[in-house]
Design an enzyme around this catalytic site. Structure first.
Site, PDB file in Angstrom:
ATOM      1  N   GLU A  38      53.828  38.186  42.582  1.00 17.03           N
ATOM      2  CA  GLU A  38      52.775  38.038  43.595  1.00 17.03           C
ATOM      3  C   GLU A  38      53.351  37.966  45.004  1.00 17.03           C
ATOM      4  O   GLU A  38      52.757  38.500  45.942  1.00 17.03           O
ATOM      5  CB  GLU A  38      51.922  36.798  43.312  1.00 17.03           C
ATOM      6  CG  GLU A  38      51.062  36.908  42.048  1.00 17.03           C
ATOM      7  CD  GLU A  38      50.064  38.051  42.114  1.00 17.03           C
ATOM      8  OE1 GLU A  38      49.807  38.562  43.217  1.00 17.03           O
ATOM      9  OE2 GLU A  38      49.549  38.441  41.046  1.00 17.03           O
ATOM     10  N   TYR A 121      45.483  33.306  48.470  1.00 13.50           N
ATOM     11  CA  TYR A 121      45.496  34.359  47.469  1.00 13.50           C
ATOM     12  C   TYR A 121      46.530  34.078  46.382  1.00 13.50           C
ATOM     13  O   TYR A 121      46.229  34.088  45.181  1.00 13.50           O
ATOM     14  CB  TYR A 121      45.754  35.748  48.076  1.00 13.50           C
ATOM     15  CG  TYR A 121      46.166  36.690  46.988  1.00 13.50           C
ATOM     16  CD1 TYR A 121      45.212  37.168  46.093  1.00 13.50           C
ATOM     17  CD2 TYR A 121      47.506  36.991  46.749  1.00 13.50           C
ATOM     18  CE1 TYR A 121      45.583  37.959  45.014  1.00 13.50           C
ATOM     19  CE2 TYR A 121      47.880  37.778  45.681  1.00 13.50           C
ATOM     20  CZ  TYR A 121      46.921  38.255  44.822  1.00 13.50           C
ATOM     21  OH  TYR A 121      47.283  39.001  43.742  1.00 13.50           O
ATOM     22  N   ASP A 139      42.256  39.128  47.411  1.00 10.45           N
ATOM     23  CA  ASP A 139      43.171  39.952  48.209  1.00 10.45           C
ATOM     24  C   ASP A 139      42.378  41.053  48.905  1.00 10.45           C
ATOM     25  O   ASP A 139      41.152  41.043  48.913  1.00 10.45           O
ATOM     26  CB  ASP A 139      44.263  40.536  47.312  1.00 10.45           C
ATOM     27  CG  ASP A 139      43.717  41.627  46.415  1.00 10.45           C
ATOM     28  OD1 ASP A 139      42.493  41.619  46.138  1.00 10.45           O
ATOM     29  OD2 ASP A 139      44.495  42.501  45.994  1.00 10.45           O
TER      30      ASP A 139
END
Length: 347
Positions: A38, A121, A139
């Site tokens: 991520e 996020y 996102d």
DNA sequence: AAAGCGGGGGG
DNA sequence: CCCCCAGCTTT
């Protein structure tokens, strides 16, 4: 009922189950792998991340390994990926996790959010995908999907739109498969609900719930704030050789390309005479100067227009670090901006 | 709220 | 050329 509502959950999960991209951090979603993926994926395309992720996991397989790694090692693993504060924060967080959490990620949204480099996020993505917690992960894909679903003309770049979207999705997270719902939304944005006026509404599993499609606005949504113009910086970039060695300089610890190595350069486009004078003034014993092909590198907010010059010295310049081309290739993280000039060394 | 921070793929 | 990407931090 239409727009962002609970009605989208089952169609999205069924669509996701019917087929999705095979991504390495999905097949084996250990928290460390999800976290690293991520961070790498922030403002970065999936295809660009694949190779970096594989090499990273091979070199630094767990949090203690990252915490113990030298700066040169993790920076080199990030070389060319961009936004280098991400890798510094990743390391800082790993050290912190070893000190505070026994070297593991906490299964808690707020504690994840408190880690350096982890925002709303990323905390939501790790919490939901790695730990099964029912929190949203909003996102750029999800913002676009939400704007179209709701036929909302608020610029998705507005903080209020992001906050509202997180709240709308928080209210419909399924307790059983939150990670899959978040990933299905991102998958939809990446493969069907495409940006730049190119949505493939005919392939969309929630077209019947999409107010933007219903009103004929899917292709014109979402709206974004206008972006600022870039400034141009002219530089004279030097490929400095002294014997077989090449001269490098380390960039400042803060700002653009912080802490990375670079080819030395001077402000402005200097003529050969101006350059020779400037280098002599600096005490460099110049043997030869040769002009190289100019190059341009575009960052988000600035453009470098670079004139390249090959410089041969009789003696090493004290201000530089001299390394072999092999050392440069294997151990020194150099930004992509200098790639065309470094290729000169390969002859 | 705005600005700084990389790099690349695709239209 | 312009767009935008599984955003975060600092000011």
């Amino acid at each position: 009922m239409s727009g962002v509502s609970k009605a989208i959950v089952q169609p999205l999960l069924s669509w996701y189950d019917a087929g999705h991209r095979d991504l390495p951090w999905r097949s084996e979603p250990a928290p460390y792998r999800v976290w690293v993926s991520e961070i790498m994926l922030q403002q970065t395309r999936v295809e660009a991340v694949r190779g970096y992720f594989s090499r990273w996991m091979n070199a630094l397989p767990d949090i203690p390994a990252l915490a113990a790694a030298d700066e040169a090692v993790y920076t080199k693993l990030w070389e060319g990926l961009g936004y280098y504060s991400r890798v510094r924060n990743l390391h800082r967080a790993a050290v912190l996790l070893c000190e505070e959490y026994g070297g593991e990620l906490p299964a808690d949204y707020d504690r994840l959010l408190a880690l350096p480099g982890v925002g709303e996020y990323t905390a939501g993505a790790v919490a939901s995908i790695a730990f099964g917690l029912p929190v949203p992960a909003v996102d750029g894909n999800v913002l676009r999907v939400a704007a179209r679903l709701d036929n909302d003309f608020t610029p998705i770049t507005d903080a209020k739109f992001k906050k509202q979207t997180r709240e709308r999705f928080a209210a419909l997270m399924p307790s059983d498969r939150p990670g899959d719902l978040n990933q299905s939304l991102m998958e939809l944005g990446a493969t069907v609900c495409l940006p730049n006026g190119a949505p493939r509404c005919g392939d969309c599993p929630i077209q019947h719930l999409c107010e933007g499609f219903h009103r004929g606005n899917a292709a014109v949504l979402p709206l974004r704030a206008a972006k600022k113009a870039r400034r141009v910086e002219n530089r004279t970039v030097l490929v400095v050789r002294c014997g077989q060695l090449v001269g490098l300089r380390q960039r400042p610890k803060k700002g653009l390309l912080a802490g990375l190595w670079e080819l030395p350069s001077l402000d402005g486009h200097l003529s050969p005479d101006e350059l020779r004078a400037a280098l002599t003034e600096m005490g460099w014993s110049v043997r030869k100067l040769l002009s190289l092909r100019p190059a341009k590198h575009i960052f988000t907010h600035v453009e470098w227009h670079m004139n390249g010059v090959y410089v041969e010295l009789d003696a090493p310049a004290p201000a530089l670090t001299f390394v072999t081309p092999a050392e440069l290739r294997d151990a020194y993280a150099l930004p992509s901006a200098f790639r065309s000039f470094v290729s000169v060394l390969e002859d």
